[in-house]
Design a protein around this motif. Structure first.
Motif, PDB file in Angstrom:
ATOM      1  N   THR A 180      -4.686  13.153  -2.726  1.00 59.32           N
ATOM      2  CA  THR A 180      -5.693  12.084  -2.699  1.00 59.32           C
ATOM      3  C   THR A 180      -6.939  12.617  -2.009  1.00 59.32           C
ATOM      4  O   THR A 180      -6.846  13.292  -0.974  1.00 59.32           O
ATOM      5  CB  THR A 180      -5.168  10.845  -1.953  1.00 59.32           C
ATOM      6  N   TRP A 235     -11.886   1.959  -3.961  1.00 58.16           N
ATOM      7  CA  TRP A 235     -10.602   2.531  -4.350  1.00 58.16           C
ATOM      8  C   TRP A 235     -10.735   3.098  -5.758  1.00 58.16           C
ATOM      9  O   TRP A 235     -11.333   2.469  -6.630  1.00 58.16           O
ATOM     10  CB  TRP A 235      -9.521   1.454  -4.392  1.00 58.16           C
ATOM     11  N   LEU A 251      -8.015   4.491  -8.596  1.00 57.34           N
ATOM     12  CA  LEU A 251      -6.619   4.679  -8.963  1.00 57.34           C
ATOM     13  C   LEU A 251      -6.525   5.414 -10.296  1.00 57.34           C
ATOM     14  O   LEU A 251      -7.373   5.221 -11.171  1.00 57.34           O
ATOM     15  CB  LEU A 251      -5.909   3.328  -9.088  1.00 57.34           C
ATOM     16  N   MET A 304     -10.400   7.650  -2.145  1.00 56.96           N
ATOM     17  CA  MET A 304     -10.867   6.546  -1.297  1.00 56.96           C
ATOM     18  C   MET A 304     -12.248   6.908  -0.754  1.00 56.96           C
ATOM     19  O   MET A 304     -12.455   8.026  -0.279  1.00 56.96           O
ATOM     20  CB  MET A 304      -9.912   6.314  -0.123  1.00 56.96           C
ATOM     21  N   ARG A 339       0.836  -1.204   0.000  1.00 54.84           N
ATOM     22  CA  ARG A 339       0.000   0.000   0.000  1.00 54.84           C
ATOM     23  C   ARG A 339       0.869   1.252   0.000  1.00 54.84           C
ATOM     24  O   ARG A 339       0.587   2.213  -0.721  1.00 54.84           O
ATOM     25  CB  ARG A 339      -0.937  -0.013   1.216  1.00 54.84           C
ATOM     26  N   LEU A 349      -5.136   4.445   4.636  1.00 53.19           N
ATOM     27  CA  LEU A 349      -6.026   5.134   3.693  1.00 53.19           C
ATOM     28  C   LEU A 349      -7.474   5.193   4.168  1.00 53.19           C
ATOM     29  O   LEU A 349      -8.376   5.447   3.379  1.00 53.19           O
ATOM     30  CB  LEU A 349      -5.967   4.441   2.321  1.00 53.19           C
ATOM     31  N   VAL A 363      -3.027   6.478  -6.020  1.00 54.84           N
ATOM     32  CA  VAL A 363      -4.312   6.507  -5.322  1.00 54.84           C
ATOM     33  C   VAL A 363      -4.964   7.875  -5.498  1.00 54.84           C
ATOM     34  O   VAL A 363      -4.471   8.884  -4.986  1.00 54.84           O
ATOM     35  CB  VAL A 363      -4.145   6.175  -3.821  1.00 54.84           C
ATOM     36  N   ASP A 364      -6.066   7.904  -6.223  1.00 53.95           N
ATOM     37  CA  ASP A 364      -6.745   9.161  -6.532  1.00 53.95           C
ATOM     38  C   ASP A 364      -7.811   9.500  -5.500  1.00 53.95           C
ATOM     39  O   ASP A 364      -7.940  10.645  -5.085  1.00 53.95           O
ATOM     40  CB  ASP A 364      -7.389   9.066  -7.917  1.00 53.95           C
ATOM     41  N   ILE A 390       0.999   4.314  -2.820  1.00 52.34           N
ATOM     42  CA  ILE A 390       0.843   5.728  -2.465  1.00 52.34           C
ATOM     43  C   ILE A 390       2.049   6.531  -2.947  1.00 52.34           C
ATOM     44  O   ILE A 390       1.908   7.621  -3.518  1.00 52.34           O
ATOM     45  CB  ILE A 390       0.654   5.870  -0.940  1.00 52.34           C
TER      46      ILE A 390
END
Length: 540
Positions: free
Chosen positions: A409, A388, A390, A370, A358, A486, A367-368, A362
């Protein structure tokens, strides 16, 4: 179930029709297990679709007007040229219904399925062919055929003047999938993702025409259906998107093929059912969009330690969550985006190297967004799950209207959203979906602003702003400071509590008095319980 109008893009009949049809079909189930009955009913609905589309085109050929002048209604190539399945005479719905009350109806249906597969290679090995088995009540089978035959008539009786029966059959198929998933409970999750979750994924990613969409654990194909609907509702055509999928369960794959064919969608689901980790059927695919709902916390999965997909670390044998994540990334195009469902543990687990994977994701700035979802959305589990999102590239993209989001993020805590539809199941409403999707799209595309407009519709000039208790835009440095966890709750904080206006010097004595009154009531209840226990011979 209450009657409600269907969503934009669907037929305008009310959903009460599908509910009535389900109740009637469910009565005919008798003691048959829902998992078995599902294939009986959905196979017949598909047969009705095949026959209706055939008869619709046959009528044009018989009429012989325009492009069809001189056409031969009995030439299979006339149908294949229009992407219509050819249906032999003894497999047409009119023939089945004429024999519905005969003891041999099971064999007649099986023969029809065999004939359709023989003449339509796309359907080979897909249709159910066990209607003649002794355990299936032939009288009830005949009643079910008569019931499904009423689909067109029922729609007309509800004011559906211009409907196409094939569109209606698609709605019925989707509704029945939902009901069977509910009836099967935990096992229902193997083939069905709740429609509100699918809509949320699709509307967050907002797929466009001329794109490639991929789901490597596609179940009954709901992600594809909703993606096509979204594209059509936004001005695209269904033939402007390429669909790729894979499913490891053979019977579930058949449901997917029928579900897509009943809407006229073409898709590449590979030549057969196959385990995605053991045999990737689309090894060279680089998709614009990946949408998926993989099995939660799967501990029984196949792993090769030297797999090219493990760019961010070898996932543990006891949990496939990060195997799926890396598989999705492997199949993304350079500007591709992915949206998928995972168990909440994926956001914080540090077991067996998951935390390291993870952290690597990151640090690679993949990761765009959550989203933490409420519990009770799924038929297969009551535990809360997360979404998630991405992005292979977070750089500004003027063509798509996206701002530069590198090293950022978005966290959305939607755990308080949703409405209970029965004792154990919850749904996200249209307003809930709009609130989440608007927040994400404003964050991705708009300038940042101090005024919290997220969730109030995308009015001209609207901007994103953090909202305490709901959404927060965090930097990669902030995520690192939280140990690369996250979980949205870590970032969004607590919801602001509105001040009631009471001065503290007046409020505090009142609250203390209420507390003392509650203490006194508690003491009385404790004494009453002791007396009752003593009367039962359990006094201390």
């Amino acid at each position: 179930m209450a009657t409600r109008t269907s969503k934009k893009g669907d037929s305008t009949a009310t959903i009460g029709f599908e509910a009535k049809l389900w109740l009637a079909a469910d009565k005919l189930r008798n003691n048959m297990d829902a998992a078995e009955y599902k294939h009986v009913v959905l196979g017949l609905i598909f047969l009705k679709y095949i026959s209706d589309t055939f008869e619709e085109h046959r009528a044009r050929l018989v009429d012989g007007q325009g492009d069809y002048q001189g056409a031969n209604p009995e030439d299979p190539d006339e149908y294949r040229a229009e992407n219509v399945f050819w249906v032999p005479a003894d497999a047409r719905w009119s023939y089945l219904q004429a024999h519905a009350r005969q003891p041999v109806i099971g064999r007649i249906v099986d023969d029809a399925m065999v004939a359709i597969e023989r003449d339509n290679p796309r359907l080979r090995g897909v249709l159910p062919k066990d209607y003649a088995r002794p355990g299936l009540d032939k009288h009830r089978l005949g009643e079910l055929i008569d019931l499904i035959a009423t689909i067109m008539l029922t729609a007309a009786s509800e004011g559906e003047k211009t409907h196409r029966s094939v569109d209606l059959l698609g709605r019925v198929y989707e509704y029945f999938l939902t009901r069977f998933a509910s009836a099967e409970g935990k096992n229902g999750g193997q083939f069905y993702t709740p429609s509100c979750v699918v809509r949320l994924l699709v509307e967050m990613l907002a797929p466009h025409a001329n794109s490639r969409i991929y789901d490597p654990c596609c179940g009954s194909g709901g992600m594809f259906v909703q993606s096509e609907k979204f594209i059509e509702e936004h001005g695209g055509q269904r033939d402007q998107v390429a669909i790729y999928g894979q499913e490891s369960n053979a019977t579930t794959r058949r449901l997917a093929v029928m579900n897509l064919a009943i809407r006229g969608f073409s898709a590449d689901l590979g030549p057969e059912h196959a385990d995605t980790f053991r045999s990737d059927l689309h090894p060279d695919l680089r998709a614009d969009y990946v949408l998926a709902n993989p099995p939660f916390n799967d501990s029984d999965w196949f792993r090769r330690d030297d797999d090219v997909r493990w760019r961010f670390g070898v996932p543990p044998r006891g949990n496939a969550n990060f195997a799926w994540v890396q598989h999705f990334i492997h199949h993304l195009a350079p500007a591709g985006t992915a949206g998928f469902v995972l168990a909440n543990g994926s956001m914080s687990s540090n077991q067996s190297g998951e935390g390291d994977i993870r952290r690597a994701l990151i640090e690679a700035d993949l990761v765009d967004c959550m989203v933490a979802l409420p519990g009770q959305l799924f038929y297969s589990t009551q535990i809360p799950v997360c979404l998630w999102f991405l992005a292979k590239s977070k750089s500004a993209d003027a063509k798509r209207g996206l701002r530069d989001r590198r090293q950022q993020t978005l966290f959305i805590d939607a755990r308080k959203l949703g409405t209970l539809i029965d004792r154990v199941h919850r749904e996200l409403t249209d307003a809930d979906l709009q609130k989440i999707t608007t927040t994400y799209h404003l964050w991705r595309s708009a300038r940042l602003s101090p005024s919290p407009l997220a969730g109030e519709g995308r009015a001209e000039g609207a901007s994103y702003a953090d909202i305490a208790g709901f959404c927060k835009s965090a930097t990669t440095a902030e995520i690192a400071a939280h140990g690369h966890v996250l979980t949205p709750g870590r970032y969004v904080g607590a919801e602001a509590i509105e001040d009631d206006g009471d001065p503290f010097e007046e409020k505090m004595p009142r609250l203390v008095a209420e507390l003392h009154a509650q203490f006194a009531e508690s003491a009385k209840l404790e004494e009453a319980i002791k007396v009752n226990l003593s009367g039962l011979g359990y006094g201390g």
